[in-house]
Design an enzyme around this catalytic site. Structure first.
Site, PDB file in Angstrom:
ATOM      1  N   TYR A  51     -18.017  53.157  44.083  1.00 24.60           N
ATOM      2  CA  TYR A  51     -19.338  53.363  44.689  1.00 24.60           C
ATOM      3  C   TYR A  51     -20.134  52.060  44.662  1.00 24.60           C
ATOM      4  O   TYR A  51     -20.702  51.640  45.682  1.00 24.60           O
ATOM      5  CB  TYR A  51     -20.085  54.466  43.953  1.00 24.60           C
TER       6      TYR A  51
ATOM      7  N   SER B 268     -27.691  50.296  47.024  1.00 24.87           N
ATOM      8  CA  SER B 268     -28.011  50.970  45.763  1.00 24.87           C
ATOM      9  C   SER B 268     -28.229  49.935  44.673  1.00 24.87           C
ATOM     10  O   SER B 268     -27.659  48.825  44.724  1.00 24.87           O
ATOM     11  CB  SER B 268     -26.874  51.900  45.350  1.00 24.87           C
TER      12      SER B 268
ATOM     13  N   ASN C 127     -27.966  56.226  56.274  1.00 27.65           N
ATOM     14  CA  ASN C 127     -28.242  56.899  55.013  1.00 27.65           C
ATOM     15  C   ASN C 127     -27.036  57.659  54.460  1.00 27.65           C
ATOM     16  O   ASN C 127     -26.928  57.845  53.244  1.00 27.65           O
ATOM     17  CB  ASN C 127     -29.415  57.868  55.199  1.00 27.65           C
TER      18      ASN C 127
ATOM     19  N   LYS D  70     -21.322  49.870  47.997  1.00 30.65           N
ATOM     20  CA  LYS D  70     -22.729  49.567  48.266  1.00 30.65           C
ATOM     21  C   LYS D  70     -22.995  48.059  48.251  1.00 30.65           C
ATOM     22  O   LYS D  70     -23.899  47.576  48.932  1.00 30.65           O
ATOM     23  CB  LYS D  70     -23.619  50.279  47.252  1.00 30.65           C
TER      24      LYS D  70
ATOM     25  N   ALA E 156     -18.988  49.054  44.456  1.00 36.24           N
ATOM     26  CA  ALA E 156     -18.351  48.087  45.350  1.00 36.24           C
ATOM     27  C   ALA E 156     -18.675  48.379  46.812  1.00 36.24           C
ATOM     28  O   ALA E 156     -18.931  47.461  47.599  1.00 36.24           O
ATOM     29  CB  ALA E 156     -16.840  48.105  45.134  1.00 36.24           C
TER      30      ALA E 156
ATOM     31  N   ASN F 138     -19.669  62.994  62.231  1.00 40.99           N
ATOM     32  CA  ASN F 138     -18.751  62.552  61.191  1.00 40.99           C
ATOM     33  C   ASN F 138     -18.727  61.029  61.264  1.00 40.99           C
ATOM     34  O   ASN F 138     -18.115  60.457  62.169  1.00 40.99           O
ATOM     35  CB  ASN F 138     -17.361  63.131  61.427  1.00 40.99           C
ATOM     36  N   VAL F 139     -19.408  60.365  60.339  1.00 35.18           N
ATOM     37  CA  VAL F 139     -19.557  58.919  60.443  1.00 35.18           C
ATOM     38  C   VAL F 139     -18.225  58.184  60.377  1.00 35.18           C
ATOM     39  O   VAL F 139     -18.120  57.044  60.850  1.00 35.18           O
ATOM     40  CB  VAL F 139     -20.505  58.360  59.351  1.00 35.18           C
TER      41      VAL F 139
END
Length: 252
Positions: free
Chosen positions: A159, A144, A92, A163, A161, A65-66
Site C-alpha cells: 500500500y 497517503s 480517489n 501510494k 509503495a 472498474n478503474v
C-alpha cells in the site's frame, strides 16, 4: 472562493460509505460542479447522486472498474455525451491491506497496485485527450501519509509503495501537461475519521492518536476542502505538488 460553476468533475470511488470519496463529491457539488459519481458499488452511486440532486446540485452516476481500460473509456464517453466536457478528475479509488512483507504474496501486491496505481493511470489517461483539447484540466490524486513515512495504521508495504508511486507518477505528468493548461497535484491524508478508523480496538486507537501532534484524526470534510481548492481557479499556478493533511503526524 473555489467556485466551480460550469465545471464537470469525476470522482472515482465516490459511492462507498467507508472512504472520503463521497464527501469529496458532495463538496464539489456544493461549489457548483456537475459531479460524476464513479464506482463499482452502484447502490452507493445512486445514493450519492440522489443526495446531490435533492440538495439542488447536478450529478451523474457511472459504474466504473478503474482497472479496466474499457470501463474507463466507456465512462468518459458517457460523461462527454451528457456534459460535453471534463474539467476535473479526482483519483480517489483505492484499496488497502494490512500484511507484513514476510506474509505478503505476489497476488496481494498485484491486487493493490492494480487499483491504486494502474487503475489511477488508466483513469487519468482516459481523460487527458479531452482536457488537452479544452486546454484546461485539474487532476488531483490521493496518495497517503504512508507513502512518505513508510507505513501507517492500516496498509501494508505494498500500500505504501503504491501510494508513493502515485506521487512520482503525478509529478512527471504535471511536467508533461503543464503547457496544456492542466494541473496535476496530490493530497496525502493521514489518519481520517472513517468507519475503518472507528473499528480499531481502543488500545490501538490510543497508540495511533498518540503519534498525531493535533491529537485527533482528520475529518473527511477537511480532505475534501483541500481538494476543492486544488481544482479551483484560485490554485491555477500550483502543479506537481502534494499537500500533507495529517495533523502533524509527518512533516517534510
Amino acid at each position: 472562493m473555489f467556485e466551480l460553476e460550469n465545471r464537470v468533475a469525476i470522482v472515482t470511488g465516490s459511492g462507498s460509505k467507508k472512504g472520503i470519496g463521497r464527501t469529496i463529491a458532495l463538496t464539489l457539488a456544493k461549489q457548483g460542479a456537475a459531479v460524476v459519481i464513479a464506482d463499482l458499488n452502484m447502490d452507493g452511486v445512486h445514493e450519492v447522486v440522489n443526495e446531490i440532486k435533492e440538495a439542488g446540485g447536478k450529478a451523474l452516476g457511472v459504474e466504473l472498474n478503474v482497472t479496466s481500460k474499457e470501463s474507463n473509456e466507456a465512462m468518459v464517453e458517457k460523461v462527454l455525451q451528457t456534459y460535453g466536457r471534463i474539467d476535473i478528475l479526482v483519483n480517489n479509488a483505492g484499496i488497502s491491506q494490512k500484511v507484513t512483507v514476510q506474509d505478503m504474496t505476489l497476488e496481494d501486491i498485484n491486487k493493490v497496485f492494480n487499483v491504486n496505481m494502474f487503475g489511477l493511470f488508466l483513469c487519468t489517461q482516459s481523460v487527458l485527450k479531452t482536457m488537452k483539447n479544452q486546454k484546461y484540466g485539474r487532476i488531483v490524486s490521493l496518495s497517503s501519509v504512508s507513502a512518505k513515512r513508510g507505513g501507517g495504521v492500516f496498509g501494508g508495504p505494498h500500500y505504501s509503495a503504491s501510494k508513493a508511486a502515485v506521487l512520482g507518477f503525478s509529478k512527471n505528468l504535471a511536467r508533461e501537461v503543464a503547457l496544456d493548461g492542466i494541473t496535476v497535484n496530490c493530497v496525502a491524508p493521514g489518519l481520517v475519521n472513517t468507519d475503518i478508523w472507528k473499528s480499531l480496538p481502543e488500545d490501538e486507537a490510543k497508540k495511533v492518536i498518540g503519534g498525531i501532534p493535533m491529537g485527533r484524526p482528520g475529518e473527511t470534510e477537511e480532505i475534501a476542502a483541500t481538494i476543492a481548492f486544488l481544482v479551483s481557479q484560485e490554485a491555477s499556478y500550483i502543479t506537481g505538488e502534494e499537500i500533507d493533511i495529517n495533523g502533524g503526524s509527518h512533516m517534510d
